[in-house]
Design a protein around this motif. Structure first.
Motif, PDB file in Angstrom:
ATOM      1  N   GLY A  61       0.803  -1.215   0.000  1.00 29.29           N
ATOM      2  CA  GLY A  61       0.000   0.000   0.000  1.00 29.29           C
ATOM      3  C   GLY A  61       0.837   1.265   0.000  1.00 29.29           C
ATOM      4  N   ILE A  62       0.132   2.377  -0.025  1.00 30.25           N
ATOM      5  CA  ILE A  62       0.748   3.703   0.019  1.00 30.25           C
ATOM      6  C   ILE A  62       0.173   4.402   1.241  1.00 30.25           C
ATOM      7  N   TRP A  63       1.045   4.809   2.147  1.00 30.57           N
ATOM      8  CA  TRP A  63       0.628   5.369   3.429  1.00 30.57           C
ATOM      9  C   TRP A  63       1.078   6.816   3.560  1.00 30.57           C
ATOM     10  N   ARG A  68      -1.539   8.252  10.591  1.00 32.22           N
ATOM     11  CA  ARG A  68      -1.102   7.306   9.566  1.00 32.22           C
ATOM     12  C   ARG A  68      -2.357   6.847   8.832  1.00 32.22           C
ATOM     13  N   GLU A  69      -2.404   7.089   7.516  1.00 31.47           N
ATOM     14  CA  GLU A  69      -3.608   6.813   6.740  1.00 31.47           C
ATOM     15  C   GLU A  69      -3.217   6.173   5.413  1.00 31.47           C
ATOM     16  N   GLU A  70      -3.915   5.103   5.034  1.00 32.34           N
ATOM     17  CA  GLU A  70      -3.655   4.482   3.737  1.00 32.34           C
ATOM     18  C   GLU A  70      -4.374   5.279   2.657  1.00 32.34           C
ATOM     19  N   LEU A  71      -3.644   5.623   1.601  1.00 33.44           N
ATOM     20  CA  LEU A  71      -4.210   6.382   0.488  1.00 33.44           C
ATOM     21  C   LEU A  71      -4.700   5.416  -0.578  1.00 33.44           C
ATOM     22  N   LYS A  72      -5.847   5.699  -1.145  1.00 30.05           N
ATOM     23  CA  LYS A  72      -6.482   4.789  -2.101  1.00 30.05           C
ATOM     24  C   LYS A  72      -6.367   5.226  -3.547  1.00 30.05           C
ATOM     25  N   THR A  94      -6.904  14.812   0.332  1.00 33.79           N
ATOM     26  CA  THR A  94      -5.520  14.693   0.767  1.00 33.79           C
ATOM     27  C   THR A  94      -4.632  15.671   0.022  1.00 33.79           C
ATOM     28  N   GLU A  99       4.889   6.502   2.682  1.00 33.75           N
ATOM     29  CA  GLU A  99       5.593   5.237   2.844  1.00 33.75           C
ATOM     30  C   GLU A  99       5.033   4.268   1.822  1.00 33.75           C
ATOM     31  N   PHE A 100       5.902   3.796   0.932  1.00 30.12           N
ATOM     32  CA  PHE A 100       5.516   2.790  -0.048  1.00 30.12           C
ATOM     33  C   PHE A 100       6.767   2.082  -0.540  1.00 30.12           C
ATOM     34  N   ARG A 150      10.395   5.222   3.265  1.00 31.97           N
ATOM     35  CA  ARG A 150       9.728   6.499   3.513  1.00 31.97           C
ATOM     36  C   ARG A 150      10.251   7.514   2.508  1.00 31.97           C
TER      37      ARG A 150
END
Length: 139
Positions: free
Chosen positions: A23-25, A47-51, A88, A103-104, A112
């Protein structure tokens, strides 16, 4: 609606969404000094996962503008990120205090990335950023 009505919300659809393992955080940071004459201490606040994200290699022209001729950075240290979820927006690293990080995986390990430049246009639901790898291990 502003201007000519151009709206990028949802522009990164399932066809253009980057499918990165792990994922991409988005990691938001803040910090403070530990007292008079103290040391800067950072804490992770969110900390949030981006969709809806598209990640591409950085362009040589942009990298050259950021690090200049004869720099030690290599082109693989940079990525261009497009976020079109309508909520975002990223803040660039302007003083060595990494307020927003992503972070991906770079294809090998999770890393990071600090935000070097950001083009945020909330009225268009658009965020485009150039990020650079932080050469510290992810813990």
């Amino acid at each position: 609606m502003y201007g000519n009505g151009l709206d990028m919300r949802g522009h990164v659809d399932s066809t253009f969404k980057s499918r990165i393992e792990g994922g991409i955080w988005l990691i938001r940071k803040e910090g403070d000094y530990s007292g008079p004459g103290g040391v800067w201490q950072e804490t992770e606040t969110e900390r949030e996962e981006l969709k809806r994200v598209n990640v591409q290699p950085g362009k040589w022209r942009e990298i050259n503008l950021l690090v200049g001729e004869g720099g030690v950075a290599v082109i693989s240290d940079f990525r261009t990120v497009h976020i079109n979820d309508g909520k975002t927006y990223l803040m660039p690293d302007e003083s060595g205090e990494y307020t927003d990080q992503l972070e991906f995986s770079d294809g090998v390990v999770m890393r990071r990335w600090r935000v070097m430049t950001a083009d945020n246009r909330p009225w268009r639901n658009f965020c485009r950023a150039v990020v650079q790898v932080i050469r510290e291990p992810v813990t």
